[in-house]
Design a protein around this motif. Sequence first.
Motif, PDB file in Angstrom:
ATOM      1  N   ALA A 135       0.881  -1.406   0.381  1.00 58.22           N
ATOM      2  CA  ALA A 135       0.000   0.234   0.128  1.00 58.22           C
ATOM      3  C   ALA A 135       0.679   1.029   0.061  1.00 58.22           C
ATOM      4  O   ALA A 135       2.073   1.749   1.120  1.00 58.22           O
ATOM      5  CB  ALA A 135      -0.858   0.129   0.982  1.00 58.22           C
ATOM      6  N   LYS A 136       0.619   2.366  -0.952  1.00 61.48           N
ATOM      7  CA  LYS A 136       1.525   3.412  -0.936  1.00 61.48           C
ATOM      8  C   LYS A 136       1.569   3.753  -0.307  1.00 61.48           C
ATOM      9  O   LYS A 136       2.679   4.638   0.316  1.00 61.48           O
ATOM     10  CB  LYS A 136       1.852   3.863  -2.345  1.00 61.48           C
ATOM     11  N   GLY A 137       0.750   4.220   0.261  1.00 60.18           N
ATOM     12  CA  GLY A 137      -0.015   5.506   1.458  1.00 60.18           C
ATOM     13  C   GLY A 137       0.634   5.289   2.451  1.00 60.18           C
ATOM     14  O   GLY A 137       0.555   6.332   3.221  1.00 60.18           O
ATOM     15  N   GLN A 138       0.731   4.096   3.331  1.00 59.23           N
ATOM     16  CA  GLN A 138       1.025   3.384   4.104  1.00 59.23           C
ATOM     17  C   GLN A 138       3.166   3.094   4.266  1.00 59.23           C
ATOM     18  O   GLN A 138       3.828   3.062   4.473  1.00 59.23           O
ATOM     19  CB  GLN A 138       0.655   2.734   4.816  1.00 59.23           C
ATOM     20  N   TYR A 139       3.981   3.713   2.857  1.00 55.54           N
ATOM     21  CA  TYR A 139       4.732   3.404   2.602  1.00 55.54           C
ATOM     22  C   TYR A 139       6.596   4.573   3.825  1.00 55.54           C
ATOM     23  O   TYR A 139       6.911   3.352   4.407  1.00 55.54           O
ATOM     24  CB  TYR A 139       5.922   4.177   1.962  1.00 55.54           C
ATOM     25  N   ILE A 140       5.808   5.303   4.171  1.00 53.17           N
ATOM     26  CA  ILE A 140       6.432   5.787   5.602  1.00 53.17           C
ATOM     27  C   ILE A 140       6.361   5.012   7.102  1.00 53.17           C
ATOM     28  O   ILE A 140       6.810   4.800   7.266  1.00 53.17           O
ATOM     29  CB  ILE A 140       5.663   7.199   6.001  1.00 53.17           C
ATOM     30  N   ASP A 141       4.695   4.898   7.327  1.00 53.77           N
ATOM     31  CA  ASP A 141       4.871   3.627   8.584  1.00 53.77           C
ATOM     32  C   ASP A 141       5.421   2.149   7.973  1.00 53.77           C
ATOM     33  O   ASP A 141       6.221   2.302   9.028  1.00 53.77           O
ATOM     34  CB  ASP A 141       3.495   3.266   8.852  1.00 53.77           C
ATOM     35  N   MET A 166       2.237  11.199 -11.052  1.00 52.94           N
ATOM     36  CA  MET A 166       1.132  12.234 -10.041  1.00 52.94           C
ATOM     37  C   MET A 166       2.077  13.054  -9.186  1.00 52.94           C
ATOM     38  O   MET A 166       1.950  13.880  -8.774  1.00 52.94           O
ATOM     39  CB  MET A 166       0.329  11.475  -9.274  1.00 52.94           C
ATOM     40  N   VAL A 167       3.198  11.853  -8.732  1.00 57.45           N
ATOM     41  CA  VAL A 167       4.016  12.365  -7.116  1.00 57.45           C
ATOM     42  C   VAL A 167       4.808  13.734  -7.799  1.00 57.45           C
ATOM     43  O   VAL A 167       4.992  14.500  -7.102  1.00 57.45           O
ATOM     44  CB  VAL A 167       4.510  11.181  -6.560  1.00 57.45           C
ATOM     45  N   ALA A 168       5.325  13.808  -9.015  1.00 56.39           N
ATOM     46  CA  ALA A 168       5.898  14.728  -9.551  1.00 56.39           C
ATOM     47  C   ALA A 168       5.266  15.960  -9.964  1.00 56.39           C
ATOM     48  O   ALA A 168       5.836  17.228 -10.656  1.00 56.39           O
ATOM     49  CB  ALA A 168       7.216  14.266 -11.194  1.00 56.39           C
ATOM     50  N   THR A 169       3.771  16.221 -10.403  1.00 59.57           N
ATOM     51  CA  THR A 169       3.683  16.964 -11.303  1.00 59.57           C
ATOM     52  C   THR A 169       1.923  16.898 -10.770  1.00 59.57           C
ATOM     53  O   THR A 169       1.306  15.764 -11.122  1.00 59.57           O
ATOM     54  CB  THR A 169       3.576  17.419 -12.478  1.00 59.57           C
ATOM     55  N   ASP A 170       1.228  17.499  -9.975  1.00 57.06           N
ATOM     56  CA  ASP A 170      -0.087  18.048  -9.548  1.00 57.06           C
ATOM     57  C   ASP A 170      -1.252  17.877 -11.074  1.00 57.06           C
ATOM     58  O   ASP A 170      -2.182  17.936 -11.707  1.00 57.06           O
ATOM     59  CB  ASP A 170      -0.929  19.545  -9.193  1.00 57.06           C
ATOM     60  N   ALA A 171      -0.406  18.511 -12.059  1.00 60.11           N
ATOM     61  CA  ALA A 171      -0.820  18.356 -13.821  1.00 60.11           C
ATOM     62  C   ALA A 171      -2.050  17.092 -14.067  1.00 60.11           C
ATOM     63  O   ALA A 171      -3.199  17.328 -14.526  1.00 60.11           O
ATOM     64  CB  ALA A 171      -0.314  18.657 -14.760  1.00 60.11           C
ATOM     65  N   LEU A 172      -1.209  16.328 -13.461  1.00 57.06           N
ATOM     66  CA  LEU A 172      -1.659  14.400 -13.711  1.00 57.06           C
ATOM     67  C   LEU A 172      -2.330  13.660 -12.518  1.00 57.06           C
ATOM     68  O   LEU A 172      -3.099  12.711 -12.088  1.00 57.06           O
ATOM     69  CB  LEU A 172      -0.432  13.710 -13.539  1.00 57.06           C
ATOM     70  N   LYS A 177      -6.713   9.954  -5.611  1.00 57.80           N
ATOM     71  CA  LYS A 177      -5.473   9.333  -5.960  1.00 57.80           C
ATOM     72  C   LYS A 177      -5.012  10.743  -4.840  1.00 57.80           C
ATOM     73  O   LYS A 177      -3.561  10.441  -4.642  1.00 57.80           O
ATOM     74  CB  LYS A 177      -4.596   9.397  -6.824  1.00 57.80           C
ATOM     75  N   LYS A 178      -5.585  11.733  -4.609  1.00 64.33           N
ATOM     76  CA  LYS A 178      -4.734  12.741  -3.838  1.00 64.33           C
ATOM     77  C   LYS A 178      -4.226  12.560  -2.483  1.00 64.33           C
ATOM     78  O   LYS A 178      -3.107  12.775  -2.413  1.00 64.33           O
ATOM     79  CB  LYS A 178      -6.045  14.431  -3.363  1.00 64.33           C
ATOM     80  N   ARG A 183       0.888  11.473   0.440  1.00 59.75           N
ATOM     81  CA  ARG A 183       1.583  10.857   1.450  1.00 59.75           C
ATOM     82  C   ARG A 183       2.766  10.002   0.645  1.00 59.75           C
ATOM     83  O   ARG A 183       4.119  10.848   1.068  1.00 59.75           O
ATOM     84  CB  ARG A 183       0.877   9.380   2.294  1.00 59.75           C
ATOM     85  N   LEU A 184       2.817  10.180  -0.719  1.00 58.51           N
ATOM     86  CA  LEU A 184       3.682   9.303  -0.800  1.00 58.51           C
ATOM     87  C   LEU A 184       4.798  10.631  -1.735  1.00 58.51           C
ATOM     88  O   LEU A 184       6.703  10.863  -1.416  1.00 58.51           O
ATOM     89  CB  LEU A 184       3.848   9.243  -2.785  1.00 58.51           C
ATOM     90  N   ARG A 185       4.897  11.908  -1.237  1.00 59.52           N
ATOM     91  CA  ARG A 185       5.632  12.683  -1.612  1.00 59.52           C
ATOM     92  C   ARG A 185       6.573  13.246   0.224  1.00 59.52           C
ATOM     93  O   ARG A 185       7.269  13.394  -0.332  1.00 59.52           O
ATOM     94  CB  ARG A 185       5.002  14.340  -1.802  1.00 59.52           C
ATOM     95  N   GLN A 186       5.438  13.033   1.944  1.00 62.53           N
ATOM     96  CA  GLN A 186       5.839  13.432   2.055  1.00 62.53           C
ATOM     97  C   GLN A 186       6.771  12.229   2.411  1.00 62.53           C
ATOM     98  O   GLN A 186       7.874  11.490   3.029  1.00 62.53           O
ATOM     99  CB  GLN A 186       4.981  12.860   3.055  1.00 62.53           C
TER     100      GLN A 186
END
Length: 215
Positions: A135-141, A166-172, A177-178, A183-186
């Motif tokens: 799960a990508k949203g839990q990578y920090i954990d 998407m992590v590299a640009t808001d345009a995508l 998926k926000k 969370r991936l950016r963090q």
Amino acid sequence: MNQINEEYIEDYIRGLLPDNNLHLKIMEKYAEENHVPIVQPEVAQFLKVLLKLKKPKNILEVGTAIGYSAILMAEYTGEHCNITTIERRNDMIKLAEENISNTIYKSRIKILEGDAEEVLLTLDGKYDFIFLDAAKGQYIDFFNKCIKYLEPGGVIVSDNVLYKGMVATDALVIRRKKTIVKRLRQFLQYINEIECYTSSIIPIGDGVAITYREE
């Protein structure tokens, strides 16, 4: 295409890659036909090279799916390398067990069933190579739970960290998926700032991060 690289670059790189063995190719076909996410060809090749360089003795994987990457890692490590892999979905575990049982690596791969955030609290071993592909949203954990098991000089490889660009640009970014993107950016910011670790983000596949623990 993942919108990480231009399609012609992706096609060119994949055209250079040697074929995997028949068993892995069958799994690749199954994954494609059944929409099961597995590591992409250029990421698989990157793992092969990294494993040959690192020569790990104990590997921890978070996210087994059908067992594709566990088998791949077993193939490109020595006979004394053991792989522990975590998966929460029972249907995936059954498929992975079947796939692994058909290989010569079955004695070297152990599947732990359960949610990774819980299983990662119960481990008692040490690992010199950790692969995050859940799960990508839990990578920090996941990362923070994994590092207490990571040997000095060990590495953590995290897949899909650019998440279709998407992590590299808001345009995508797609609205639904926000949260994952945030969370991936963090996560990427975190692994590039944490003391005693050195990270690099590599724009292949869907984005790969490699983090080295200083010795």
